[in-house]
Design an enzyme around this catalytic site. Sequence first.
Site, PDB file in Angstrom:
ATOM      1  N   GLY A 248     -19.691 -25.379  31.873  1.00  0.00           N
ATOM      2  CA  GLY A 248     -20.938 -24.703  32.217  1.00  0.00           C
ATOM      3  C   GLY A 248     -22.154 -25.550  31.892  1.00  0.00           C
TER       4      GLY A 248
ATOM      5  N   ASP B 170     -30.152 -25.840  37.812  1.00  0.00           N
ATOM      6  CA  ASP B 170     -29.356 -26.954  37.291  1.00  0.00           C
ATOM      7  C   ASP B 170     -29.807 -28.287  37.876  1.00  0.00           C
ATOM      8  OD1 ASP B 170     -28.029 -24.848  36.160  1.00  0.00           O
ATOM      9  OD2 ASP B 170     -26.287 -24.978  37.468  1.00  0.00           O
TER      10      ASP B 170
END
Length: 404
Positions: A150, A198
């Site tokens: 993650g 991200d």
Amino acid sequence: MTEAGSGTGTRTDAGTGTGTRTDAGAGSEAAFEIAFKNIYGRAPEGIWAAPGRVNLIGEHTDYNDGYVMPFALPHRTRAAVARRDDGLLRVHSADMDGGVVELRIDDLAPGTTRGWAVYPAAVLWTLRQAGHDIVGADIHYDSNVPVGGGLSSSAALQVVTALALTELHGLDLPRQELALLCQSSENTYVGAPVGVMDQTASACCTEGHALHLDVRGLSQRQVPFDLAAQGLQLLVVDTRVKHAHADGAYGELRAGCEAAAAALGLPALRDVDFDGLDAALAALPDERLRRLTRHVVTENRRVEEVIALLDAGRTREIGPVLTAGHASLRDDFRVSCAELDLVVDTALAAGALGARMTGGGFGGSAIVLVDAGEVERISAAILQALPTARLFPTTAGPGAHRLV
Ligand code: GLA
């Protein structure tokens, strides 16, 4: 969803990244250049790096037009690249079995690329869709971003590819635009409905800072984030679990948030004021939409609280805000899991100042804020509770950049 190795079934153990590995992503550029020469029989034109990320606070808010606050990990993916002019994209990774993957650029289309090469293929395809004339490349990668944790190993792979290809072709794209192209490549070509956090973190973060990104309007502020100066340390604890339903569940959560905003007659859940939360909850038709809304609205508020505390130099006090974020993700958004809860509960019981899961959830990593003098004791308690976890202290590293 966010892991470069997910679903390929081909990644070797060496590439999964222990977090302490020094022979990939951190080895010398000269050795990396030689590796490229051994694979492709010529020298690369340059070497680039892009990091993975930790999200400090602001989870599942990006696709609700809200606030996020990630920082770049020192762990990074490197790419050595040379252009080709024959319409071929050839990619190789030091961390994957299977040798060189060769793709004809004219044949690239969403849904056609298998394994890890889908990420570079997606980036190249998206750049071309955007009108950038890129006709081929040889690329060799390595990475020490933990895969499956993650921590955005796939964003690092996307961003390093986009930065290298655009710079080599003389295109000076603003970093946020680069991140949006990478997000679009993941949405359209890879097929994962992720937000822009991200990729923005990997492309735009700077050393010693967390990045406050307001996703609506995409304004950015680099917020000084130097825990060591305050006698603090942040631990990343990768549970090494990834629950199978993660990818589908992300899309369902996103759809649920959009349904809640639509039921309220608003463009996005970001438009629910914290002070108007109770009224919004009362107007929603079911409990699930109420839970999703409560998380997003309170999480945006927590981002604001963390920023105010950091700006005021009251860094220790962000701990309880992080912990409250975990409770909200566990109880309202329901994206935690037993292993993440165990890490958080164990860390807090051992005296951590705050702890929360980070990233999309259903496994992956937690972050734990501790006094610097407590690192060993609290780490030992966590590893005793979850011996299969991989734990490392971290700091805010640089965003994507050219190395050579
Ligand atoms: C994943 C996605 C991001 C974001 C987070 C949750 O990492 O890629 O866009 O939605 O989950 O905050």
